[in-house]
Design a protein around this motif. Structure first.
Motif, PDB file in Angstrom:
ATOM      1  N   LEU A 153      23.824  47.868  46.855  1.00 45.07           N
ATOM      2  CA  LEU A 153      25.095  48.354  46.353  1.00 45.07           C
ATOM      3  C   LEU A 153      26.292  47.943  47.011  1.00 45.07           C
ATOM      4  O   LEU A 153      27.422  47.621  46.551  1.00 45.07           O
ATOM      5  CB  LEU A 153      25.113  49.876  46.137  1.00 45.07           C
ATOM      6  CG  LEU A 153      24.087  50.205  44.940  1.00 45.07           C
ATOM      7  CD1 LEU A 153      23.972  52.032  45.129  1.00 45.07           C
ATOM      8  CD2 LEU A 153      24.548  50.036  43.618  1.00 45.07           C
ATOM      9  N   LEU A 154      26.038  48.206  48.350  1.00 47.40           N
ATOM     10  CA  LEU A 154      27.085  47.803  49.262  1.00 47.40           C
ATOM     11  C   LEU A 154      27.500  46.034  49.149  1.00 47.40           C
ATOM     12  O   LEU A 154      28.673  45.800  49.566  1.00 47.40           O
ATOM     13  CB  LEU A 154      27.098  48.285  50.630  1.00 47.40           C
ATOM     14  CG  LEU A 154      26.929  49.770  50.748  1.00 47.40           C
ATOM     15  CD1 LEU A 154      26.753  50.248  52.178  1.00 47.40           C
ATOM     16  CD2 LEU A 154      28.453  50.260  50.229  1.00 47.40           C
ATOM     17  N   ASP A 155      26.450  45.400  49.099  1.00 48.98           N
ATOM     18  CA  ASP A 155      26.825  43.773  49.020  1.00 48.98           C
ATOM     19  C   ASP A 155      27.415  43.618  47.940  1.00 48.98           C
ATOM     20  O   ASP A 155      28.258  42.645  47.759  1.00 48.98           O
ATOM     21  CB  ASP A 155      25.306  43.154  48.900  1.00 48.98           C
ATOM     22  CG  ASP A 155      24.436  43.074  50.496  1.00 48.98           C
ATOM     23  OD1 ASP A 155      25.255  43.216  51.087  1.00 48.98           O
ATOM     24  OD2 ASP A 155      23.315  42.778  50.518  1.00 48.98           O
ATOM     25  N   ARG A 156      27.172  44.343  46.918  1.00 44.73           N
ATOM     26  CA  ARG A 156      27.733  43.968  45.379  1.00 44.73           C
ATOM     27  C   ARG A 156      29.224  44.491  45.674  1.00 44.73           C
ATOM     28  O   ARG A 156      30.343  43.665  45.212  1.00 44.73           O
ATOM     29  CB  ARG A 156      27.207  44.649  44.507  1.00 44.73           C
ATOM     30  CG  ARG A 156      27.795  44.678  43.102  1.00 44.73           C
ATOM     31  CD  ARG A 156      28.152  43.092  42.425  1.00 44.73           C
ATOM     32  NE  ARG A 156      26.867  42.159  42.657  1.00 44.73           N
ATOM     33  CZ  ARG A 156      26.347  42.083  41.532  1.00 44.73           C
ATOM     34  NH1 ARG A 156      26.766  42.426  40.312  1.00 44.73           N
ATOM     35  NH2 ARG A 156      25.339  41.116  41.680  1.00 44.73           N
ATOM     36  N   GLN A 157      29.672  45.534  46.353  1.00 44.94           N
ATOM     37  CA  GLN A 157      30.870  46.153  46.787  1.00 44.94           C
ATOM     38  C   GLN A 157      31.767  44.899  47.268  1.00 44.94           C
ATOM     39  O   GLN A 157      32.887  44.719  46.988  1.00 44.94           O
ATOM     40  CB  GLN A 157      30.717  47.465  47.372  1.00 44.94           C
ATOM     41  CG  GLN A 157      32.201  48.207  47.278  1.00 44.94           C
ATOM     42  CD  GLN A 157      31.864  49.521  47.810  1.00 44.94           C
ATOM     43  OE1 GLN A 157      30.900  49.985  47.468  1.00 44.94           O
ATOM     44  NE2 GLN A 157      32.907  49.945  48.449  1.00 44.94           N
ATOM     45  N   ASP A 158      31.021  44.509  48.457  1.00 44.94           N
ATOM     46  CA  ASP A 158      31.449  43.502  49.333  1.00 44.94           C
ATOM     47  C   ASP A 158      31.851  42.196  48.636  1.00 44.94           C
ATOM     48  O   ASP A 158      33.034  41.884  48.488  1.00 44.94           O
ATOM     49  CB  ASP A 158      30.739  43.083  50.329  1.00 44.94           C
ATOM     50  CG  ASP A 158      30.924  43.973  51.605  1.00 44.94           C
ATOM     51  OD1 ASP A 158      31.888  44.858  51.835  1.00 44.94           O
ATOM     52  OD2 ASP A 158      29.922  43.960  52.552  1.00 44.94           O
ATOM     53  N   ARG A 159      31.018  41.789  47.490  1.00 49.65           N
ATOM     54  CA  ARG A 159      31.346  40.516  46.771  1.00 49.65           C
ATOM     55  C   ARG A 159      32.489  40.708  45.910  1.00 49.65           C
ATOM     56  O   ARG A 159      33.219  39.748  45.912  1.00 49.65           O
ATOM     57  CB  ARG A 159      29.941  40.352  45.916  1.00 49.65           C
ATOM     58  CG  ARG A 159      29.857  39.056  45.704  1.00 49.65           C
ATOM     59  CD  ARG A 159      28.956  38.941  44.383  1.00 49.65           C
ATOM     60  NE  ARG A 159      29.592  39.403  42.865  1.00 49.65           N
ATOM     61  CZ  ARG A 159      28.721  39.457  41.762  1.00 49.65           C
ATOM     62  NH1 ARG A 159      27.786  38.772  41.948  1.00 49.65           N
ATOM     63  NH2 ARG A 159      29.127  39.830  40.767  1.00 49.65           N
ATOM     64  N   ASP A 160      32.651  41.634  45.478  1.00 49.52           N
ATOM     65  CA  ASP A 160      33.616  42.067  44.272  1.00 49.52           C
ATOM     66  C   ASP A 160      34.890  42.673  45.070  1.00 49.52           C
ATOM     67  O   ASP A 160      35.846  42.504  44.142  1.00 49.52           O
ATOM     68  CB  ASP A 160      33.033  42.995  43.059  1.00 49.52           C
ATOM     69  CG  ASP A 160      31.818  42.435  42.564  1.00 49.52           C
ATOM     70  OD1 ASP A 160      31.682  41.134  42.395  1.00 49.52           O
ATOM     71  OD2 ASP A 160      31.077  43.204  41.832  1.00 49.52           O
ATOM     72  N   ALA A 161      35.036  42.895  46.068  1.00 46.96           N
ATOM     73  CA  ALA A 161      36.233  43.433  46.502  1.00 46.96           C
ATOM     74  C   ALA A 161      37.434  42.500  46.840  1.00 46.96           C
ATOM     75  O   ALA A 161      37.205  41.507  47.036  1.00 46.96           O
ATOM     76  CB  ALA A 161      35.788  44.159  48.105  1.00 46.96           C
TER      77      ALA A 161
END
Ligand code: SF4
Length: 462
Positions: free
Chosen positions: A445-453
């Motif tokens: 979930l956090l990798d995705r948040q980083d990717r999309d931030a």
């Protein structure tokens, strides 16, 4: 790749499956047989089936999987495979020298109707050696059914009650889980001070160490003597109803060993139930070592709660794993909206219970509404996700196509995981397994948040 999956869900009149969420019965039977020490699984059918089953297990465990085959030809397909099996049994004992051969059938031999008990009775079996069998027609059930059938087969051939008073020991049937999970189950039972027999036990077989020397039969596996002795135990714990209950019930019927069905111990609640069952059996307090682990897990759940809260998740895989996972993700504050297994889930309203009813009960208690299906396929799951998108997908490697098509973070759990390695060495069961699951889910979930931030929202501390 799955761009053609339509959003509109239509009733399929053919009853056919598209991208099944399961694999064949013999794979489960082969895996269960590998959990017997010095056992060679034998596939009674054509070479293609055996190659596929060995390859699938080898790809998941990244260890060579040994099995022999009756090598059907056109002739045996028409006239039956009795001669092939008898020759195979003779050759296998002469050349490969196992202590026991565990024969399972395939679609072809089930369709012909080969009578395995009669063939085995008339085969040449060397003194002190054994042959057992399980019927595993792949047009019914799944690899979980096959696992359960081979466990039942071994119990029906081997388990015996030889003592007037039952021994102070507990049988644990772990279900179709990785050797990493079996090691964790044994570690917990040891900490609880329980004398136990884990059957089947694939630790030391499909996760055996590199020694520089090829060993046809590695050190691991439940010994034949231990399987015989399961009939003298005081209790059987069946971890996971679909893979383990039938074996435990047969042991109860055959040897009067009471059976207790529990969930696969995934997450706090299911692990608590396993620990408490051992506590009642061993009549002792839970040692601090386990209390400490549980406390650490609860601390981690509290610390990371904001990563999970309200996140929608789709789950698919084997029914016993899904029952534990559903309960666990609910305890993390996630919302499971689609839950699907490819294994037939038991009839709704039946005395045996059903997968859909079990899951719905958990969801109702948590106030969650979801799509739940037994005997489903990944096409259905994909359509559900198109209609009600999720923040995370959890399941086997086959889910990667849906995850890619819908751009969803994906966590690989269950069998098979063919495109990542090392996973089978580490547990998802027990308190430690739950910590590992949290790390996997949280990181995805956090990798995705980083990717999309956006740049201004790209955080150092999360
Ligand atoms: S024929 Fe049956 S047993 Fe063999 S690989 Fe196909 S489904 Fe499995």
């Amino acid at each position: 790749m799955l761009d053609a999956t339509p959003k509109e869900i239509k009733v399929r009149s053919s009853g056919g499956l598209i991208n099944p969420a399961k694999t064949c019965q013999p794979i489960g039977a082969m895996y269960a047989a590998l959990g017997i020490h010095k056992c060679l699984p034998h596939s009674h059918g054509s070479q293609g089936c055996c190659s596929y089953h060995r390859m699938h297990l080898t790809r998941h465990f990244r260890d060579p999987i040994m099995a022999s085959t009756s090598s059907f030809t056109e002739g045996s397909s028409v006239f039956g495979g009795a001669a092939n099996l008898k020759t195979a049994i003779k050759n296998v004992f002469t050349i490969y020298n196992p202590d026991i051969i565990a024969v399972h059938t395939t679609c072809l031999t089930e369709t012909i109707g080969d009578d395995l008990p009669t063939i085995i009775k008339s085969a040449e079996i060397p003194e002190g050696k054994l042959v057992i069998h399980a019927n595993t027609p792949s047009y019914q059930g799944s690899h979980i059914t096959g696992f359960s059938n081979m466990v039942k087969g071994a119990i029906s051939y081997l388990a015996e009650s030889t003592m007037p008073v039952k021994k102070d020991q507990v049988n644990i049937i772990p279900g179709f889980v990785n050797p990493g999970d079996m090691r964790e189950i044994k570690r917990i039972a040891k900490i609880m001070g329980a004398k136990f027999i884990l059957f089947p036990d694939t630790t030391g077989v499909v996760d055996s160490p590199m020694t520089g020397k090829f060993e046809m039969y590695p050190k691991g596996g439940t010994t034949i003597a231990e399987i015989k002795d399961t009939g003298n135990s005081k209790l059987t714990l069946a971890l996971g109803r679909f893979a383990s209950s039938d074996g435990a019930e047969l042991l109860e019927k055959k040897c009067k060993v009471p059976a207790l069905a529990l969930k696969t111990p995934i997450g706090v609640k299911a692990t608590d139930e396993f620990v408490m069952a051992l506590r009642r059996f061993a009549v002792r307090e839970v040692p601090y070592e386990l209390e400490e682990e549980r406390g650490q897990l609860v601390d981690i759940m509290t610390d990371t709660h904001f990563h999970f809260h309200g996140k929608k998740v789709a789950l698919f895989g084997d029914p016993d794993i899904l029952t534990g996972l559903t309960e666990f993700v609910l305890s993390l504050g996630m919302v499971p909206v689609h839950i699907l297994t490819g294994t037939p889930g038991g009839a709704i309203g039946s005395g045996m219970g059903s997968f859909e009813e079990d899951i719905q009960e958990m969801l109702t208690n948590a106030g969650v509404t979801a799509n739940v299906k037994g005997n489903g396929d990944l096409f259905t799951l994909h359509q559900w996700i198109k209609n009600d998108p999720v923040d995370l997908l959890i399941g086997t490697t086959y889910g990667k196509y849906i995850a890619r098509a819908e751009d969803i973070p994906f966590v690989r759990v269950g069998f098979p995981v063919l495109d990542r390695s090392v996973h089978s060495y580490f547990p998802i069961v027990g308190y430690r397994g739950a910590m590992r699951l949290i790390e996997m889910i949280s990181n995805a979930l956090l990798d995705r948040q980083d990717r999309d931030a956006a740049d201004e929202d790209f955080e150092l501390v999360m």
